[in-house]
Design a protein around this motif. Structure first.
Motif, PDB file in Angstrom:
ATOM      1  N   LEU A 113       0.831  -1.210   0.000  1.00 24.06           N
ATOM      2  CA  LEU A 113       0.000   0.000   0.000  1.00 24.06           C
ATOM      3  C   LEU A 113       0.863   1.257   0.000  1.00 24.06           C
ATOM      4  N   ALA A 114       1.930   1.218   0.793  1.00 22.66           N
ATOM      5  CA  ALA A 114       2.798   2.404   0.848  1.00 22.66           C
ATOM      6  C   ALA A 114       3.373   2.670  -0.545  1.00 22.66           C
ATOM      7  N   MET A 115       3.739   1.616  -1.248  1.00 22.57           N
ATOM      8  CA  MET A 115       4.325   1.790  -2.577  1.00 22.57           C
ATOM      9  C   MET A 115       3.339   2.368  -3.568  1.00 22.57           C
ATOM     10  N   ILE A 116       2.147   1.788  -3.579  1.00 18.99           N
ATOM     11  CA  ILE A 116       1.189   2.215  -4.600  1.00 18.99           C
ATOM     12  C   ILE A 116       0.611   3.598  -4.257  1.00 18.99           C
ATOM     13  N   GLN A 117       0.647   3.951  -2.961  1.00 19.82           N
ATOM     14  CA  GLN A 117       0.171   5.294  -2.610  1.00 19.82           C
ATOM     15  C   GLN A 117       1.206   6.347  -3.005  1.00 19.82           C
ATOM     16  N   ARG A 118       2.464   5.925  -3.052  1.00 25.02           N
ATOM     17  CA  ARG A 118       3.542   6.852  -3.409  1.00 25.02           C
ATOM     18  C   ARG A 118       3.751   6.921  -4.914  1.00 25.02           C
ATOM     19  N   SER A 119       3.516   5.791  -5.578  1.00 25.12           N
ATOM     20  CA  SER A 119       3.945   5.712  -6.967  1.00 25.12           C
ATOM     21  C   SER A 119       2.785   5.281  -7.865  1.00 25.12           C
ATOM     22  N   GLN A 120       2.787   5.818  -9.069  1.00 20.59           N
ATOM     23  CA  GLN A 120       1.676   5.483  -9.970  1.00 20.59           C
ATOM     24  C   GLN A 120       1.776   4.033 -10.478  1.00 20.59           C
ATOM     25  N   MET A 121       3.028   3.566 -10.650  1.00 21.09           N
ATOM     26  CA  MET A 121       3.201   2.211 -11.167  1.00 21.09           C
ATOM     27  C   MET A 121       4.036   1.385 -10.189  1.00 21.09           C
ATOM     28  N   VAL A 122       3.681   0.134 -10.040  1.00 21.12           N
ATOM     29  CA  VAL A 122       4.442  -0.780  -9.176  1.00 21.12           C
ATOM     30  C   VAL A 122       4.616  -2.108  -9.906  1.00 21.12           C
ATOM     31  N   VAL A 123       5.818  -2.683  -9.797  1.00 20.90           N
ATOM     32  CA  VAL A 123       6.039  -4.026 -10.334  1.00 20.90           C
ATOM     33  C   VAL A 123       6.081  -4.974  -9.154  1.00 20.90           C
ATOM     34  N   LEU A 124       5.344  -6.081  -9.262  1.00 19.83           N
ATOM     35  CA  LEU A 124       5.301  -7.013  -8.149  1.00 19.83           C
ATOM     36  C   LEU A 124       5.727  -8.396  -8.635  1.00 19.83           C
ATOM     37  N   GLU A 125       6.675  -8.966  -7.916  1.00 15.71           N
ATOM     38  CA  GLU A 125       7.172 -10.277  -8.302  1.00 15.71           C
ATOM     39  C   GLU A 125       6.932 -11.229  -7.144  1.00 15.71           C
ATOM     40  N   GLY A 126       6.380 -12.405  -7.448  1.00 14.80           N
ATOM     41  CA  GLY A 126       6.114 -13.330  -6.340  1.00 14.80           C
ATOM     42  C   GLY A 126       6.112 -14.759  -6.800  1.00 14.80           C
ATOM     43  N   GLU A 127       6.401 -15.653  -5.891  1.00 16.08           N
ATOM     44  CA  GLU A 127       6.367 -17.096  -6.176  1.00 16.08           C
ATOM     45  C   GLU A 127       4.948 -17.507  -6.530  1.00 16.08           C
ATOM     46  N   PHE A 270       9.093   0.031 -17.083  1.00 16.78           N
ATOM     47  CA  PHE A 270       8.136   0.961 -16.477  1.00 16.78           C
ATOM     48  C   PHE A 270       8.872   2.070 -15.714  1.00 16.78           C
ATOM     49  N   ASN A 271       9.821   2.655 -16.351  1.00 16.73           N
ATOM     50  CA  ASN A 271      10.536   3.828 -15.834  1.00 16.73           C
ATOM     51  C   ASN A 271      11.019   3.637 -14.403  1.00 16.73           C
ATOM     52  N   ASP A 272      11.649   2.515 -14.125  1.00 13.11           N
ATOM     53  CA  ASP A 272      12.184   2.221 -12.800  1.00 13.11           C
ATOM     54  C   ASP A 272      11.127   2.285 -11.700  1.00 13.11           C
ATOM     55  N   ALA A 273       9.986   1.751 -12.010  1.00 11.34           N
ATOM     56  CA  ALA A 273       8.915   1.688 -11.000  1.00 11.34           C
ATOM     57  C   ALA A 273       9.406   0.860  -9.805  1.00 11.34           C
ATOM     58  N   PRO A 274       8.916   1.155  -8.580  1.00  7.09           N
ATOM     59  CA  PRO A 274       9.370   0.369  -7.433  1.00  7.09           C
ATOM     60  C   PRO A 274       8.965  -1.104  -7.568  1.00  7.09           C
ATOM     61  N   LEU A 275       9.798  -1.970  -6.997  1.00  6.19           N
ATOM     62  CA  LEU A 275       9.570  -3.415  -7.109  1.00  6.19           C
ATOM     63  C   LEU A 275       9.254  -4.001  -5.740  1.00  6.19           C
ATOM     64  N   LEU A 276       8.186  -4.776  -5.679  1.00  2.00           N
ATOM     65  CA  LEU A 276       7.888  -5.499  -4.445  1.00  2.00           C
ATOM     66  C   LEU A 276       8.088  -6.987  -4.711  1.00  2.00           C
ATOM     67  N   SER A 277       8.976  -7.610  -3.939  1.00  2.00           N
ATOM     68  CA  SER A 277       9.186  -9.051  -4.098  1.00  2.00           C
ATOM     69  C   SER A 277       8.486  -9.777  -2.963  1.00  2.00           C
ATOM     70  N   VAL A 278       7.663 -10.743  -3.339  1.00  2.00           N
ATOM     71  CA  VAL A 278       6.954 -11.518  -2.309  1.00  2.00           C
ATOM     72  C   VAL A 278       7.575 -12.910  -2.252  1.00  2.00           C
ATOM     73  N   PRO A 279       8.347 -13.181  -1.224  1.00  2.00           N
ATOM     74  CA  PRO A 279       8.964 -14.505  -1.165  1.00  2.00           C
ATOM     75  C   PRO A 279       7.980 -15.516  -0.587  1.00  2.00           C
ATOM     76  N   GLY A 280       8.301 -16.777  -0.800  1.00  5.06           N
ATOM     77  CA  GLY A 280       7.537 -17.829  -0.119  1.00  5.06           C
ATOM     78  C   GLY A 280       6.331 -18.282  -0.884  1.00  5.06           C
ATOM     79  N   ARG A 281       5.933 -19.529  -0.635  1.00  8.67           N
ATOM     80  CA  ARG A 281       4.768 -20.086  -1.272  1.00  8.67           C
ATOM     81  C   ARG A 281       3.902 -20.760  -0.216  1.00  8.67           C
TER      82      ARG A 281
END
Ligand SMILES: Nc1ncnc2c1ncn2[C@@H]1O[C@H](COP(=O)(O)OP(=O)(O)OP(=O)(O)O)[C@@H](O)[C@H]1O
Length: 796
Positions: A113-127, A270-281
């Motif tokens: 939420l903090a990321m998307i409230q700060r930035s228009q675009m977010v990249v999210l990577e997860g297992e 995406f112009n260096d949009a912030p990245l959120l990595s979600v580890p774990g499955r």
């Protein structure tokens, strides 16, 4: 109440924000919102004109769109009643909620939420299985509260079955009816309503919406899921949305979700949009490899499945194969083997349970696809045998074992000879991980890879090669032009297609009359873009009223847009061929398809009649559905639905000529020895053995180019070469045709026509001159008569 919340309350009640850290609200002009503010000083005023005032009472009171915290949202989720429906939450909801809270992504709700409230675009990577597809859209929903301003959140999926099933799951998770607050939209099915705030949809459907509304103004946020799949539609959406966010929708939130380690590439794009990595499955999956390569993956898959069935603890099995025929065949064999196993079991040994084998592939009608969610038989097992459409986003409860032979059918395009084919090819490592990830979703699982570990490491590409680089772009270019993208060469593709492929697409559209020489969309092109089929087919439909065969063309196009309707079981090939011959038409396969469809309707769509005639009733049903959709488009764009007189000789000629107007670029001419040569690309080909063509046609048009050890053309119809000069005169200008008998034929016809025209012109001219002479003669006679009359009168 949280600190942020308190501040908002103070500021909202009857006053205006003075400072706002929320970029969602930052671009608002204070004068416009003040001007439109209601006079009541008790009303809450929001600085963003596009957002309504936040509510002062009710379940959402105090929540400012774009500023909700995880704590606030979770308090509502934990509440007594559903804030969307007002109904008390059910027990099932609470059970599911408890499980959702254990998903790995939950730990990062605040961070997201903090990321998307700060930035228009977010990249999210997860297992796989971390909760991206089901949870992230809900997090956004609670944050943006799009229902407050009548907008929606969209989450795109590359595949229809995933869009449908995930929407159903999320509706359950939110304790709402599917189609109400949570819905889905796939080609030929819209399950949404005016209440819908969260919509799962195929990326193709969002692209179609973008054609009507370039700004996608109905959406507050768009989530592109499974971006690593890199389908053409996903790639185009990414390019369009990136541009839209930058230029016209600074308020639109964009989240790009990917399951692989390629997230950096997305981030950069995406112009260096912030990245959120979600580890774990969710649960562990044990992976096994074969010690040596398997010579026949189909046999190995069946053997492994039966071995699991006979020896492993309870749990359903998911097997990946490459196509419809293979899957149906495997299902039949698995059922047979399971029955044999049960009947052969020794009296004193435990009997293996019954086995339910369910197929899954994209051309199955949606309700049949839903059978993969049926429960396993009592004391037995379910085996789902699927193409790679089950690879992403799908959770089939009960799947414990995955059998992965490591192959899928993939598109390959050769722009030089303009041939697109589907080839069985090795999958990527990323796809293999996705496949393994279908197990271990609701309990621990096992994945059996039918290839060696060394092969996984050395032979499989890390990522799936983008579809954009291996497909014919005709349809895509048409869509882009219709979306207002004129400069295709500079379109911001993540991986730009080869210039030759792009040129081929533009050339095709130009010859079809869809674009001008300057690359602008023509009226025909606009009409063509309305149809969800390849440009050659839409051209046939647009031309059909001119040839008085709209109804026939709808049938033929529909039949060509579903898989093969003819069944040919291995043990009854002769009987199947004899049944097929009953539908044959001397002029070729397209007309045979027309015969099949008419006979199907004549026999009241009877499944028994279908199986007696070796026809696939499911495919015929799909064809009927596609036909209905296409005829709706024709009606909507004002193309008359007309039909010719089947008793007239010209009837079938008109149909064949209309087909030639779409497929004139796929034409071959006979050589000696049963061979043909494609006219423009000079490839030697054979008629596919499945053809119904009964004549020794010299010229044929075809739908498919099949590459095996020989090159075949499949679905073939006889045509007249002269028609080519009528429907595509500039393409078939004899000077542009490669030297050879085809060119000689065309040149001779063109010359004969020119001579005939000259004679006709001369005849017309002579007729005109004779007519003029006659007229002058008559005028002279009349004048003479008049003169004599005058003289006589004078004499008198
Ligand atoms: N229909 C369902 N029935 C039971 N559990 C489900 C269902 N759908 C999802 N889940 C649970 O939610 C978890 C997360 O699913 P979700 O689809 O959100 O994961 P994901 O991270 O998007 O994975 P993937 O990228 O593989 O699709 C699953 O592993 C499973 O435990």
């Amino acid at each position: 109440m949280g600190k942020k919340d308190k501040r908002s309350r103070d500021e909202f009640e009857g006053d205006v924000y003075t400072s706002n850290p929320n970029p969602y609200l930052a671009h608002a002009s204070s004068s416009s919102s003040l001007a439109s503010a209601p006079s009541s000083s008790k009303m809450r005023i929001n600085m963003d004109a596009s957002l309504p005032p936040a509510p002062t009472s009710g379940p959402f009171a105090g929540l400012i769109p774009g500023q909700t915290t995880a704590k606030q949202a979770m308090a509502l989720e934990d509440g007594h009643a559903n804030p969307f429906t007002g109904r008390a939450f059910t027990k099932r909801y609470r059970d599911i909620l408890a499980k959702r809270r254990e998903l790995p992504v939950t730990a990062q709700r605040d961070e997201f939420l903090a990321m998307i409230q700060r930035s228009q675009m977010v990249v999210l990577e997860g297992e796989t299985g971390s909760g991206k597809t089901t949870q992230i859209p809900q997090y956004l929903l609670w944050d943006l509260l799009p229902h407050l301003n009548g907008k929606m959140i969209a989450c795109t999926q590359p595949r229809r079955v995933a869009a449908m099933s995930v929407a159903k799951r999320v509706a359950e998770e939110m304790d709402v009816e599917i189609g109400a607050e949570v819905g889905y939209s796939i080609r030929f099915e819209d399950c949404t309503s005016n209440k819908t705030v969260l919509k799962y949809m195929t990326d193709g459907m969002l692209l179609r919406e973008a054609m009507m509304d370039h700004d996608l103004s109905r959406y507050a946020a768009i989530i592109i899921d499974e971006a690593h799949d890199r389908t053409v539609q996903t790639d185009i959406l990414m390019g369009l949305l990136k541009d839209l966010c930058a230029k016209r929708r600074p308020d639109l939130k964009l989240i790009v979700m990917s399951a692989t380690l390629d997230a950096e590439k997305f981030q950069k794009y995406f112009n260096d949009a912030p990245l959120l990595s979600v580890p774990g499955r969710t649960f562990p999956v044990e992976v096994f490899y074969t010690p040596k390569p398997e010579p026949d993956y189909l046999e190995a898959a069946i053997k492994t499945t039966m071995l699991i069935h006979a020896t492993q603890p309870p749990g359903d099995i998911l097997v990946f194969l490459t196509g419809e025929d293979e899957i149906e065949d495997a299902c039949r064999r698995l059922r047979g083997e399971a029955d044999r196993l049960r009947s052969r079991a020794a009296h004193d040994a435990p009997k293996p349970g019954p086995l339910l084998a369910v197929p899954l592939y994209s051309s199955l009608p949606p309700h049949q696809q839903q059978r993969i969610f049926d429960a396993a038989p009592e004391g037995g097992r379910k085996v789902v045998v699927s193409t790679n459409i089950a690879e992403t986003s799908l959770t089939i409860d009960g799947i414990v074992y995955v059998v992965d032979p490591g192959f899928s059918k993939q598109k390959v395009y050769n722009p030089r000879i303009r041939v697109e084919s589907l080839l069985v090819s090795p999958i990527s490592q990323a796809a293999a991980r996705q496949r393994a990830g279908r197990a271990g979703r609701t309990r621990p699982g096992k994945c059996f890879r039918l290839y060696t570990e060394e092969s996984f490491d050395k032979d499989l590409l890390p990522q799936t090669y983008p579809e954009m680089l291996r497909t014919n772009l005709g349809n895509i270019v048409l869509q882009l032009l219709n979306l207002g993208v004129q400069d295709l060469v500079h379109f911001d593709f993540m991986d730009p297609p080869a210039p030759e492929t792009l040129m081929r697409a533009l050339e095709l559209l130009n010859f079809l009359g869809a674009i001008t020489d300057d690359g602008e969309l023509t009226r025909t092109g606009q009409l063509m873009a309305e149809f969800p089929v390849d440009p050659e087919f839409s051209k046939m439909l647009i031309e059909a009223p001119h040839y008085k065969c709209s109804m026939e063309m709808l049938t033929i196009v529909a039949m060509l847009n579903v898989p093969n309707v003819f069944l040919r079981p291995n043990d009854r090939k002769k009987e199947a061929d004899a049944a097929k011959a009953e539908f044959a038409h001397k002029d070729g396969d397209h007309l045979a398809l027309l015969n099949v469809y008419h006979a199907y309707l004549h026999n009241q769509r009877d499944a028994k009649w279908c199986s007696a005639n070796y026809l696939n009733p499911r495919t015929l049903k799909s064809a009927e559905n596609v036909r209905t959709q296409l005829s709706r488009v024709m009606t909507r764009v004002g193309l008359p639905l007309v039909s010719g007189d089947a008793s007239k000789k010209a009837y079938y000629d008109q149909i064949r000529k209309c087909m030639t107007s779409g497929f004139f670029m796929q034409v071959a001419r006979a050589e000696r020895g049963g061979k043909y040569t494609t006219v423009m690309d000079n490839q030697t080909v054979f008629l596919h053995p499945s053809t119904c063509l009964l004549t020794n046609a010299e010229w044929v048009m075809y739908n498919e180019f099949v590459m095996t050890s020989n090159h075949y053309i499949r679905t073939v119809t006889a045509i007249e070469p002269g028609w080519l000069l009528d429907v595509a005169p500039s393409y078939y200008d004899p000077k542009a045709v490669p030297e050879g008998p085809a060119r000689d034929d065309l040149a001779r016809i063109a010359k004969t026509r020119a001579v005939a025209k000259a004679i006709e012109d001369r005849k017309n001219k002579k007729a005109r001159t004779d007519e003029e002479d006659q007229m002058m003669l008559e005028q002279g006679r009349a004048a003479q008569k008049q003169g004599r009359g005058k003289q006589e009168r004078r004499r008198k």
